[in-house]
Design an enzyme around this catalytic site. Structure first.
Site, short mmCIF file in Angstrom:
data_model
loop_
_atom_site.label_atom_id
_atom_site.label_comp_id
_atom_site.label_asym_id
_atom_site.label_seq_id
_atom_site.Cartn_x
_atom_site.Cartn_y
_atom_site.Cartn_z
N SER A 182 0.73 -1.24 -0.10
CA SER A 182 0.10 -0.03 -0.03
C SER A 182 0.86 1.19 0.14
CB SER A 182 -0.95 0.21 1.29
OG SER A 182 -0.27 -0.13 2.39
N HIS A 210 -5.44 -4.85 -0.56
CA HIS A 210 -5.45 -3.74 -1.49
C HIS A 210 -5.57 -4.16 -3.13
CE1 HIS A 210 -4.89 -0.13 0.91
NE2 HIS A 210 -4.15 -0.96 1.40
N LYS A 241 -11.85 -2.03 2.49
CA LYS A 241 -11.19 -1.24 1.50
C LYS A 241 -12.17 -1.21 0.31
CE LYS A 241 -6.70 -1.60 3.76
NZ LYS A 241 -6.11 -2.48 4.08
#
Ligand SMILES: *Cc1c(COP(=O)(O)O)cnc(C)c1O
Length: 394
Positions: A182, A210, A241
């Site tokens: 990330s 992610h 997310k």
């Protein structure tokens, strides 16, 4: 007067002096392209809400409807109070979405890692861990009691060398890597890492926090991106997310998932996420399965923003995904840059040591499908203005 807590004042003072004290901004709006932060309306480049699902009308409606039927809370841990069919439905749907055998959900991605790793390895075992892996992987590894040789970031050759050096010195072995990292927005050559896992008969786990909703067909994640279905034993994931809600998941090999239902400590000793969380996550999966529109928009936005930043003369580092770091070097410069962006109504976070290495401070721009072309153009103008003021670009 007791002095036993004075050490906290000293530690906090120390954090402030070295600039590591976290001052958290207060939001008074939903997540989206624009936020109200400390009373001010700003363009948002800080959240992991890649697809805008954190405030999607369908997810909100699904949460409300489910509350009418099931109420709010799960009552107790699932192994004691029984499990709601809603949670089982989520596990079946996420396994199908990711095209794997089975899945088990947890309270968060963090707890999914601290559940899975100690269930797979223990004393006398070994975990080969990418040196830049997420904190929750590091904590899961430490909890396991296994030895944890770290290998050079995203480097299969370095991994192979470490694996050969350790051969014969352990009972069970596990390779763990983040999917998308990330801080830089890069991802490892998972195909090469999979070959090493297969050659040495090691278990393989990837943390796709992610990557879900971003990589692969319609956001099915890094395993789908590399077409490695059935060859990666465990995909750890989060619903916090791209899915826009909260909750964690471990998906993959059915034998491992069955083992986690028996031996995943946060599954056995902590209650499941609430009804509206589950229902909203199910709606997010519906939305992703119906159309790739949001994922396509995310990538188009990222491609536009990155190309414009490069042509302005900025360095966007190693990124391979919509996470766009703007490399600035010194942390003082990154902080000043972020502060000035904020006065231009652009909310983008400066990251410095110890989150990233010394001398590699940056602004991290989180691109989302919710940004309009006009939003991105406005941000680019602000970056150009501040970049020139601070002598970062010509
Ligand atoms: C965010 C993140 C997690 C934690 O996910 P939560 O659901 O927010 O606890 C775990 N691993 C990685 C790589 C992450 O980026």
């Amino acid at each position: 007067m007791s002095k036993k807590l004075n050490w906290i004042d000293e530690e906090l003072q120390n954090l402030q002096e070295v600039g590591l004290y976290n001052k958290i901004r207060t939001l008074s709006s939903p997540q989206g392209a624009w936020l109200v932060v400390d009373g001010k309306r700003v363009l948002n480049f800080c959240s992991n809400n890649y697809l805008g699902l954190a405030n999607h009308p369908r997810a909100i409606a699904a949460a409300q409807e489910a509350m009418q039927q099931y109420g709010l809370g799960p009552g107790a841990v699932r192994t004691i109070a029984g499990t709601m069919d809603l949670h089982l439905q989520l596990e079946q749907r996420i396994a199908a979405f990711k095209r794997v055998e089975d899945a088990i959900t947890f309270q968060s991605g963090f707890t999914a890692n601290t559940a899975a790793i100690p269930a797979l390895v223990g004393k006398g075992d070994i975990v080969f861990s990418d040196e830049l892996n997420h904190a929750s992987i590091i904590d899961g590894c430490r909890l396991s009691g296994a030895t944890i040789p770290r290998y050079k970031h995203a480097d299969p050759q370095a991994l192979g060398k470490t694996v050969r050096e350790e051969e014969g010195h352990y009972r069970r072995g596990l390779i763990i890597t983040d999917g998308v990292f990330s801080m830089d927005g890069d991802y490892p050559p998972l195909d090469k890492i999979t070959e090493i896992a297969e050659t040495y008969d090691l278990m393989l786990m990837v943390d796709d926090a992610h990557g879900e909703g971003v990589l692969g067909e319609g956001g099915r994640g890094i395993v789908d991106h590399f077409k490695l279905h059935g060859r990666v034993d465990v995909e750890e994931g989060t619903f916090s997310k791209a899915f826009g809600v909260v909750g964690g998941v471990v998906a993959g090999n059915a034998r491992i998932i069955e083992w986690l239902r028996q031996r995943g400590r946060p599954f056995l000793f902590s209650s499941a996420v609430t009804v509206p969380d589950v229902a909203a996550t199910l709606a997010a999966i519906d939305i992703l399965e119906e159309s790739t529109e949001l994922v396509d928009k995310l990538w188009a936005n990222a491609a536009f923003f990155k190309a414009e930043m490069l042509s302005l003369g900025f360095d966007t580092g190693l990124t391979m995904t919509p996470i766009t770091p703007v490399m600035l070097g010194e942390v003082t410069l990154a902080r000043e840059f972020s502060r000035r962006l904020y006065t231009e109504n652009v909310f983008a976070m400066a990251l410095g040591f110890p989150t990233v290495p010394v001398g590699l401070a940056r602004i991290r721009v989180m691109i989302s499908a919710t940004h309009s072309k006009g939003d991105l153009e406005q941000a680019l103008e602000a970056f150009a203005k501040v970049g020139r003021e601070l002598g970062v670009i010509g």
